[in-house]
Write an enzyme that holds these catalytic residues in place. Structure first.
Site, PDB file in Angstrom:
ATOM      1  CD  GLN A   1      -7.143  -4.672   3.804  1.00  0.00           C
ATOM      2  OE1 GLN A   1      -7.936  -5.547   4.003  1.00  0.00           O
ATOM      3  NE2 GLN A   1      -6.681  -3.769   3.608  1.00  0.00           N
TER       4      GLN A   1
ATOM      5  CG  ASP B   1       0.973  -2.232   6.048  1.00  0.00           C
ATOM      6  OD1 ASP B   1       0.560  -2.309   7.004  1.00  0.00           O
ATOM      7  OD2 ASP B   1       0.798  -1.193   5.474  1.00  0.00           O
TER       8      ASP B   1
ATOM      9  CE  LYS C   1      -6.937  -0.493   6.642  1.00  0.00           C
ATOM     10  NZ  LYS C   1      -7.872  -0.167   4.926  1.00  0.00           N
TER      11      LYS C   1
ATOM     12  CB  CYS D   1      -3.718   3.271  -1.597  1.00  0.00           C
ATOM     13  SG  CYS D   1      -5.047   5.033  -1.224  1.00  0.00           S
TER      14      CYS D   1
ATOM     15  CG  HIS E   1      -1.839   0.827   1.187  1.00  0.00           C
ATOM     16  ND1 HIS E   1      -1.502   2.109   1.886  1.00  0.00           N
ATOM     17  CD2 HIS E   1      -3.192   1.052   1.191  1.00  0.00           C
ATOM     18  CE1 HIS E   1      -2.865   3.195   2.384  1.00  0.00           C
ATOM     19  NE2 HIS E   1      -3.430   2.298   1.816  1.00  0.00           N
TER      20      HIS E   1
HETATM   21  N1  PLP Z   1      -1.923  -0.751   4.648  1.00  0.00           N
HETATM   22  C1  PLP Z   1      -2.446  -1.550   3.719  1.00  0.00           C
HETATM   23  C2  PLP Z   1      -1.966  -2.842   3.295  1.00  0.00           C
HETATM   24  C3  PLP Z   1      -3.895  -0.984   4.012  1.00  0.00           C
HETATM   25  O1  PLP Z   1      -4.687  -2.051   2.748  1.00  0.00           O
HETATM   26  C4  PLP Z   1      -3.817   0.523   4.519  1.00  0.00           C
HETATM   27  C5  PLP Z   1      -5.330   0.654   4.132  1.00  0.00           C
HETATM   28  O2  PLP Z   1      -6.537   0.235   3.350  1.00  0.00           O
HETATM   29  C6  PLP Z   1      -2.962   1.321   5.167  1.00  0.00           C
HETATM   30  C7  PLP Z   1      -1.845   0.598   5.186  1.00  0.00           C
HETATM   31  C8  PLP Z   1      -2.917   2.618   5.384  1.00  0.00           C
HETATM   32  O3  PLP Z   1      -4.380   2.528   6.605  1.00  0.00           O
HETATM   33  P1  PLP Z   1      -5.068   3.602   7.353  1.00  0.00           P
HETATM   34  O4  PLP Z   1      -5.639   3.902   5.854  1.00  0.00           O
HETATM   35  O5  PLP Z   1      -5.677   2.932   7.962  1.00  0.00           O
HETATM   36  O6  PLP Z   1      -3.977   4.275   7.613  1.00  0.00           O
END
Ligand code: PLP
Length: 405
Positions: free
Chosen positions: A202, A199, A225, A363, A122
């Protein structure tokens, strides 16, 4: 074990209508709906004991501080960290990675050093490292993927070298739903003494996260999430790193003693929690994790696996559908396109049928570019979704195909 009807009744928003149609919510990768108990826990803060934490000697401040610290303990036991002081509350995954990229860069990175990420990241796990690399003269290296989106481990092993200072990869690809082999990634990095950030934005929703078993050095996720409130998340770090890392923000609560000559910092975790944190959010997130534990993480995985199998079978039967990220190692996220139909058109038509899917690059532009596409339709399901909802999605997609033929 609750029935699916009982589970769905826990989530008020699932029972709403959209354009007078029953809502089919398949955008759980972007954010999940909230059970009533989480909404109640946040309301309870504001209705009954709202007060800034760690500051007052009065009763309300005691109550909110205690609830906040209990939420930290809940997170700690949920992810199985060795100490609850290793759990830092942040506004979310993006903030956690940015904070770490800054602190880690300040403490450990010099010109010519390398950070490894994967093609599946992401933007939140790409851009903060690029910014840090630019500041420090370091270099970002990328693990390539096969045509199905799985990462090429052999190529990863080749990237590891004496200049590598950190590996930062996602547990699950948000764009494709592929689960990365994080254990192998971590073990290989550790054999060269390189720390690893996972990270979990998900992964936390679709897995049983145990940071000690996984043996990662950092783990980040967002409350929203995993059925919790927005604006709250976690940065887990191994104590030895958190002790060494400098704070990334200065202000109230993160200090020990302040003079104009020199300031000393508070102990963990407060060193990384400057200013008034989102304590109501943290308390709500704690309640969400308890709820997930009550439903049972194994049960959730089973329900989601069944949905994934069913949806893959049904969607694959649609003519001219192209599914991206086909893999045995997958969570209940399916990314696809209908041949010659733009994803936005399909998404807008589905929306009018009450079906919420995500369209676009999610993203994650680099992996979309790797496939030579400008986005997909993403159906991200979770345990409160049903097989009947999958049928509605398939019906909806068939209508879209019919309209464009
Ligand atoms: N990393 C991953 C794999 C994600 O799916 C997301 C959000 O969709 C993020 C980071 C960013 O999360 P947040 O917008 O809650 O900070």
């Amino acid at each position: 074990m609750k029935s699916i009807e009982e589970i769905r009744a826990d989530f008020p928003l699932l029972n709403k209508k959209v354009y007078n149609k029953d809502l089919v919510y398949f955008d759980n990768g972007a954010t999940t709906q909230k059970p009533q108990c989480v909404i109640d826990a946040v309301n309870d803060v504001y209705l009954n004991y709202n007060s800034n934490i760690h500051r007052g000697v009065h009763r309300l401040s005691d109550l909110s501080s205690e609830a906040y610290e209990n939420a930290r303990k809940t997170v700690s036991s949920f992810i199985n960290s060795a100490k609850h002081q290793e759990v830092i509350f942040t506004p979310g995954t993006t903030s956690s990675i940015n904070a770490l990229a800054f602190s880690f860069g300040e403490r450990y990175i010099k010109s010519g050093d390398e950070i490894i990420v994967s093609y599946l990241e992401h933007h939140a796990n790409i851009v903060p490292w690029q910014m840090m690399c630019e500041r420090k003269g370091a270099v970002l290296k990328v693990i390539p993927v096969f045509d199905n989106g799985e990462i090429i481990l052999e190529e990863y092993y080749k990237l590891l070298n004496s200049r590598t200072k950190l590996v930062s990869v996602t547990q699950v690809s948000n764009a494709l739903g592929i689960i990365l082999p994080v254990k192998q990634i971590i073990d290989a990095a550790h054999s060269a003494d390189i720390p690893v950030l996972i990270d979990g934005a998900q992964g936390i929703q679709h897995g049983i996260v145990d940071v000690r078993k996984m043996n990662c050095d950092f783990y980040v996720f967002s409350g929203h999430k995993i059925y919790g409130p927005t604006g709250i998340g976690v940065l887990y770090g191994r104590e030895k790193f958190l002790d060494e890392l400098p704070p990334y923000q200065g202000g109230g609560d993160m200090v020990d003693k302040v003079t104009f000559e020199k300031t000393t910092y508070n102990e963990l975790p407060f060193k990384f929690e400057a200013g008034t944190t989102n304590y109501a959010g943290a308390i709500g997130m704690g309640r969400a994790l308890e709820y997930v534990t009550e439903i049972g993480r194994e049960n959730i995985l089973q329900m989601e696996h069944s949905l994934l199998q069913y949806a893959m079978e049904k969607l694959s039967a649609i003519n001219d559908i192209i599914i991206y990220g086909k893999s045995d190692q997958k969570v209940s996220i399916i990314s696809f396109l209908l041949k010659d139909i733009h994803q936005y058109d399909a998404g807008m038509i589905l929306d009018k049928m009450g079906i919420a899917v995500r369209t676009g690059t999610h993203c994650a532009q680099p992996i979309m570019e790797r496939f030579g596409i400008d986005g997909t339709i993403r159906a991200s399901m979770c345990f409160y979704n049903t097989h009947e909802e999958v049928d509605k999605l398939v019906e909806g997609l068939l209508k879209v195909v019919e309209m464009f033929s």
